[in-house]
Design a protein around this motif. Structure first.
Motif, PDB file in Angstrom:
ATOM      1  N   ALA A 254       1.576  11.407   5.607  1.00 33.09           N
ATOM      2  CA  ALA A 254       2.356  10.426   6.821  1.00 33.09           C
ATOM      3  C   ALA A 254       1.070   9.543   7.076  1.00 33.09           C
ATOM      4  N   VAL A 255       0.148   9.948   7.370  1.00 31.69           N
ATOM      5  CA  VAL A 255      -0.954   8.892   8.147  1.00 31.69           C
ATOM      6  C   VAL A 255      -1.329   7.957   6.652  1.00 31.69           C
ATOM      7  N   PHE A 256      -1.363   8.361   5.584  1.00 33.74           N
ATOM      8  CA  PHE A 256      -1.778   7.637   4.638  1.00 33.74           C
ATOM      9  C   PHE A 256      -0.657   6.652   4.076  1.00 33.74           C
ATOM     10  N   ARG A 257       0.539   7.068   4.158  1.00 34.50           N
ATOM     11  CA  ARG A 257       1.792   6.252   3.789  1.00 34.50           C
ATOM     12  C   ARG A 257       2.201   5.171   4.922  1.00 34.50           C
ATOM     13  N   ARG A 258       1.875   5.374   6.131  1.00 38.13           N
ATOM     14  CA  ARG A 258       1.820   4.536   7.302  1.00 38.13           C
ATOM     15  C   ARG A 258       0.652   3.531   7.194  1.00 38.13           C
ATOM     16  N   GLY A 259      -0.524   3.913   6.703  1.00 38.76           N
ATOM     17  CA  GLY A 259      -1.358   2.994   6.524  1.00 38.76           C
ATOM     18  C   GLY A 259      -1.069   2.056   5.580  1.00 38.76           C
ATOM     19  N   THR A 260      -0.747   2.646   4.163  1.00 38.82           N
ATOM     20  CA  THR A 260      -0.257   1.915   3.082  1.00 38.82           C
ATOM     21  C   THR A 260       0.514   0.635   3.409  1.00 38.82           C
ATOM     22  N   GLU A 261       1.778   1.055   4.188  1.00 37.12           N
ATOM     23  CA  GLU A 261       2.751   0.126   4.398  1.00 37.12           C
ATOM     24  C   GLU A 261       2.087  -0.898   5.337  1.00 37.12           C
ATOM     25  N   LEU A 262       1.320  -0.843   6.207  1.00 38.34           N
ATOM     26  CA  LEU A 262       0.497  -1.745   7.154  1.00 38.34           C
ATOM     27  C   LEU A 262      -0.216  -2.574   6.363  1.00 38.34           C
ATOM     28  N   ASN A 263      -0.927  -1.845   5.581  1.00 39.28           N
ATOM     29  CA  ASN A 263      -2.052  -2.701   4.618  1.00 39.28           C
ATOM     30  C   ASN A 263      -1.002  -3.644   3.584  1.00 39.28           C
ATOM     31  N   LEU A 264      -0.101  -3.129   3.021  1.00 34.24           N
ATOM     32  CA  LEU A 264       1.005  -3.838   2.184  1.00 34.24           C
ATOM     33  C   LEU A 264       1.384  -5.237   3.177  1.00 34.24           C
ATOM     34  N   GLU A 265       1.969  -4.935   4.236  1.00 32.29           N
ATOM     35  CA  GLU A 265       2.486  -6.085   4.991  1.00 32.29           C
ATOM     36  C   GLU A 265       1.293  -7.262   5.167  1.00 32.29           C
ATOM     37  N   ARG A 266       0.123  -6.435   5.455  1.00 31.96           N
ATOM     38  CA  ARG A 266      -1.134  -7.566   5.600  1.00 31.96           C
ATOM     39  C   ARG A 266      -1.431  -8.142   4.488  1.00 31.96           C
ATOM     40  N   LEU A 267      -1.413  -7.626   3.314  1.00 32.50           N
ATOM     41  CA  LEU A 267      -1.858  -8.131   2.068  1.00 32.50           C
ATOM     42  C   LEU A 267      -0.828  -9.250   1.842  1.00 32.50           C
ATOM     43  N   ARG A 268       0.512  -8.960   1.945  1.00 31.30           N
ATOM     44  CA  ARG A 268       1.335 -10.335   1.686  1.00 31.30           C
ATOM     45  C   ARG A 268       1.215 -11.487   2.882  1.00 31.30           C
ATOM     46  N   ALA A 269       0.999 -11.058   4.062  1.00 34.58           N
ATOM     47  CA  ALA A 269       0.616 -12.063   4.821  1.00 34.58           C
ATOM     48  C   ALA A 269      -0.738 -12.859   4.807  1.00 34.58           C
ATOM     49  N   ALA A 270      -1.549 -12.236   4.076  1.00 31.97           N
ATOM     50  CA  ALA A 270      -2.895 -12.763   3.956  1.00 31.97           C
ATOM     51  C   ALA A 270      -2.625 -13.732   2.656  1.00 31.97           C
ATOM     52  N   LEU A 271      -1.803 -13.384   1.608  1.00 27.10           N
ATOM     53  CA  LEU A 271      -1.985 -14.256   0.396  1.00 27.10           C
ATOM     54  C   LEU A 271      -0.828 -15.320   0.536  1.00 27.10           C
TER      55      LEU A 271
END
Length: 206
Positions: free
Chosen positions: A63-80
């Motif tokens: 659960a911790v990893f999946r939550r972090g993954t979704e947050l990172n993907l959101e940050r990645l899309r915003a960064a790009l």
């Protein structure tokens, strides 16, 4: 759509607090220290309540990893999608907290097959998005994608960021300042806006 009940909101808040406590312990002391008792104590709840929400520690880790993954993907899309995507991508990759937590999950994955599979799937998903976006960004900036393949650049960016964070954790700093300066120099070079056209006519037309 009906609003969630107070009980559902409370349950969601409890899960969030437990996941944040787990991540914090992993960052401070390593994944082995994130036991059910330690996590429950850090979160301020009883251990049985933790097991009510997460029957096993593997469930909690996932659960911790999946939550972090979704947050990172959101940050990645915003960064790009930003005005300086390469700079934003580098800053995200070089994020010390995220990198340290990823390294803990990588160590945990050596002992948990399910977490290893989750880690691999998330990594491939993240890289696919990154490579697709990098290809577009590099072409827009006139970079030679044959000389600098986007998939290789994705690996290079991740490798540099993780190495610097890992070595810093160990107290190694040799070459770090030079590497950071080198990366920043190339980022400025590739993302520096082109000069505005000179409104004056060429000299031979005067």
């Amino acid at each position: 759509m009906p609003a969630p009940s107070k009980r559902a909101v409370a349950a969601g808040e409890t899960r969030r607090v437990l996941m944040e406590a787990t991540a914090q312990i992993m960052l401070e002391e390593g994944y082995a220290a994130a036991t059910s008792r330690r996590v429950a104590a850090r979160a301020g709840v009883k251990a049985p309540l933790l097991h009510y929400h997460f029957p096993s520690m593997d469930d909690l880790y996932l659960a911790v990893f999946r939550r972090g993954t979704e947050l990172n993907l959101e940050r990645l899309r915003a960064a790009l999608a930003s005005d300086q995507p390469l700079q934003a991508l580098w800053e995200q990759t070089f994020d010390p907290r995220g990198t340290r937590l990823l390294l803990e999950f990588m160590a945990l994955a050596n002992h948990r097959k399910e977490i290893r599979a989750e880690l691999a799937a998330a990594g491939e998903r993240y890289r696919d998005i990154q490579v697709t976006a990098l290809t577009l960004v590099m072409r827009q900036h006139g970079l030679d994608t044959a000389a600098f393949p986007p998939d290789a650049m994705s690996v290079l960016i991740a490798s540099i960021g993780r190495t610097l964070v890992l070595e810093s954790t160990l107290g190694i700093a040799g070459g770090h300042a030079s590497m950071l300066a080198l990366v920043e120099r190339y980022l400025r070079r590739f993302e520096m806006p082109p000069p505005a056209p000179d409104p004056r006519p060429p000299a031979d037309e005067l």
